[in-house]
Design a protein around this motif. Sequence first.
Motif, mmCIF file in Angstrom:
data_model
loop_
_atom_site.group_PDB
_atom_site.id
_atom_site.type_symbol
_atom_site.label_atom_id
_atom_site.label_comp_id
_atom_site.label_asym_id
_atom_site.label_seq_id
_atom_site.Cartn_x
_atom_site.Cartn_y
_atom_site.Cartn_z
ATOM 1 N N GLY A 1 0.858 -1.182 0.000
ATOM 2 C CA GLY A 1 0.000 0.000 0.000
ATOM 3 C C GLY A 1 0.893 1.230 0.000
ATOM 4 N N THR A 2 1.006 1.857 -1.184
ATOM 5 C CA THR A 2 1.918 3.001 -1.306
ATOM 6 C C THR A 2 1.080 4.270 -1.454
ATOM 7 N N GLY A 3 0.511 4.688 -0.325
ATOM 8 C CA GLY A 3 -0.312 5.898 -0.293
ATOM 9 C C GLY A 3 0.368 6.966 0.542
ATOM 10 N N GLU A 4 -0.467 7.819 1.126
ATOM 11 C CA GLU A 4 0.047 8.995 1.839
ATOM 12 C C GLU A 4 0.980 8.619 2.985
ATOM 13 N N ILE A 5 0.545 7.686 3.834
ATOM 14 C CA ILE A 5 1.349 7.440 5.034
ATOM 15 C C ILE A 5 2.584 6.605 4.702
ATOM 16 N N ALA A 6 2.441 5.688 3.737
ATOM 17 C CA ALA A 6 3.626 4.914 3.318
ATOM 18 C C ALA A 6 4.690 5.852 2.759
ATOM 19 N N SER B 1 1.738 -3.060 11.227
ATOM 20 C CA SER B 1 0.572 -2.461 10.593
ATOM 21 C C SER B 1 0.404 -1.030 11.085
ATOM 22 N N VAL B 2 -0.055 -0.149 10.192
ATOM 23 C CA VAL B 2 -0.413 1.215 10.616
ATOM 24 C C VAL B 2 -1.927 1.407 10.461
ATOM 25 N N MET B 3 -2.649 0.315 10.229
ATOM 26 C CA MET B 3 -4.066 0.420 9.869
ATOM 27 C C MET B 3 -4.949 0.579 11.100
ATOM 28 N N VAL B 4 -5.817 1.581 11.043
ATOM 29 C CA VAL B 4 -6.644 1.885 12.201
ATOM 30 C C VAL B 4 -7.725 0.829 12.441
ATOM 31 N N ASP B 5 -8.199 0.188 11.382
ATOM 32 C CA ASP B 5 -9.422 -0.617 11.512
ATOM 33 C C ASP B 5 -9.204 -2.122 11.542
ATOM 34 N N GLU C 1 3.016 -1.715 -5.994
ATOM 35 C CA GLU C 1 2.787 -0.952 -7.227
ATOM 36 C C GLU C 1 1.671 0.085 -7.125
ATOM 37 N N ARG C 2 0.784 -0.075 -6.186
ATOM 38 C CA ARG C 2 -0.309 0.906 -6.051
ATOM 39 C C ARG C 2 -0.092 1.748 -4.809
ATOM 40 N N ASN C 3 -0.291 2.988 -4.892
ATOM 41 C CA ASN C 3 -0.673 3.838 -5.993
ATOM 42 C C ASN C 3 0.505 4.007 -6.954
ATOM 43 N N GLY C 4 0.261 3.808 -8.254
ATOM 44 C CA GLY C 4 1.337 3.799 -9.235
ATOM 45 C C GLY C 4 2.124 5.098 -9.278
ATOM 46 N N THR D 1 5.724 -6.127 -7.004
ATOM 47 C CA THR D 1 4.357 -6.599 -6.768
ATOM 48 C C THR D 1 4.178 -6.827 -5.253
ATOM 49 N N ASN D 2 2.935 -6.944 -4.815
ATOM 50 C CA ASN D 2 2.687 -7.241 -3.395
ATOM 51 C C ASN D 2 3.437 -8.507 -2.976
ATOM 52 N N GLU D 3 3.410 -9.533 -3.834
ATOM 53 C CA GLU D 3 4.059 -10.814 -3.519
ATOM 54 C C GLU D 3 5.561 -10.622 -3.345
ATOM 55 N N ILE E 1 1.218 3.926 15.039
ATOM 56 C CA ILE E 1 0.403 5.036 14.531
ATOM 57 C C ILE E 1 1.319 6.164 14.067
ATOM 58 N N PRO E 2 1.757 6.080 12.813
ATOM 59 C CA PRO E 2 2.566 7.193 12.304
ATOM 60 C C PRO E 2 1.670 8.364 11.894
ATOM 61 N N LEU E 3 2.239 9.537 11.833
ATOM 62 C CA LEU E 3 1.573 10.689 11.233
ATOM 63 C C LEU E 3 2.503 11.205 10.136
ATOM 64 N N CYS F 1 0.151 -0.722 4.949
ATOM 65 C CA CYS F 1 -0.363 0.654 4.859
ATOM 66 C C CYS F 1 -1.569 0.709 3.947
ATOM 67 N N LEU F 2 -2.469 -0.257 4.105
ATOM 68 C CA LEU F 2 -3.663 -0.382 3.273
ATOM 69 C C LEU F 2 -4.890 0.119 4.024
ATOM 70 N N LEU F 3 -5.962 0.349 3.290
ATOM 71 C CA LEU F 3 -7.262 0.502 3.942
ATOM 72 C C LEU F 3 -7.734 -0.896 4.354
#
Length: 254
Positions: free
Chosen positions: A8-13, A88-92, A31-34, A51-53, A112-114, A65-67
């Motif tokens: 999971g390559t988004g904001e927090i990653a 994991s940094v996932m809240v849920d 690979e995502r977000n590309g 890849t994830n694998e 819990i990173p910011l 770092c996924l939803l």
Amino acid sequence: MERIGFIGTGEIAAAMVAGLTGRGHQISVSERNGAMAAALAAQFSDVTIATNEQVVSDSDTVFLCLLADVAREVLPDLPFRDDQRVISVMVDVALAELRTLCAPVNEIAITIPLPSIAVGGSALPVYPDSMALRSLFGDTDMIIPCGSEDALNAHFAATALASPILDQMCEGARWLAALTGDQTASEQYVVTVFAGFLRSMIENPETSFEDLLDSLATEGGLNATLRTHMRDTGAVDALSEGLDALKPRLRLAD
Ligand SMILES: NC(=O)c1ccc[n+]([C@@H]2O[C@H](COP(=O)([O-])OP(=O)(O)OC[C@H]3O[C@@H](n4cnc5c(N)ncnc54)[C@H](OP(=O)(O)O)[C@@H]3O)[C@@H](O)[C@H]2O)c1
């Protein structure tokens, strides 16, 4: 040298990668977000896209770092090993569920990173305590081991203070700029005032918020007048109520 992977390559990653880069690690991002993955690989020579694998296969420590919904769909098919560490940094996603999703990994923690982790000096609550997290971020950020998963989740709720408080500072700066005509200078003024208060607490841990409030409590003074107005109009109670409203999502008792 650690082999570190991000699923999971988004904001927090991206912020965490920025904080880790340049320290001799080998970092792979999924690979995502590309666009984000490509930007990180272009900016940092120690970051590659996989890849994830491959990220899981090639890493000693894997950051999740996924939803939550995506994590539930993706993680069970990944080739986790029992000699890996997962953070994991996932809240849920609770620890018990992570153990199932990332089997057979034994060493799993939630932190819990910011976004400020990108430049260091941030606070990282963690449960359970994690030597992997300490070895990666302990030199640059403050690791705060929590005594229970509930205590960690309470810190997750407290992170939500950031945007309402920034919003108030933003509103204050906007109000000032309407009178001075200079938005940038107004924002810098407000942020410098608060940086001074916050620095004094960080440098003197025995100083409490109450101490700072006492120093601003001159009867009839501007600070005391505005603070009373905020309390009388319910703004302070609204903050506590808003934090309480986060409890069910964080599996916290009322
Ligand atoms: N942002 C924060 O300040 C913060 C702080 C603490 C904790 N967290 C936690 O961190 C997690 C991520 O938050 P975020 O703000 O970084 O969200 P985000 O920017 O939306 O990042 C999530 C990433 O997951 C990617 N993704 C979607 N499906 C995927 C798949 N099948 N395989 C691999 N990656 C996939 C998304 O890519 P696409 O865009 O291509 O879908 C996106 O880049 C959340 O659980 C949140 O609770 C965030």
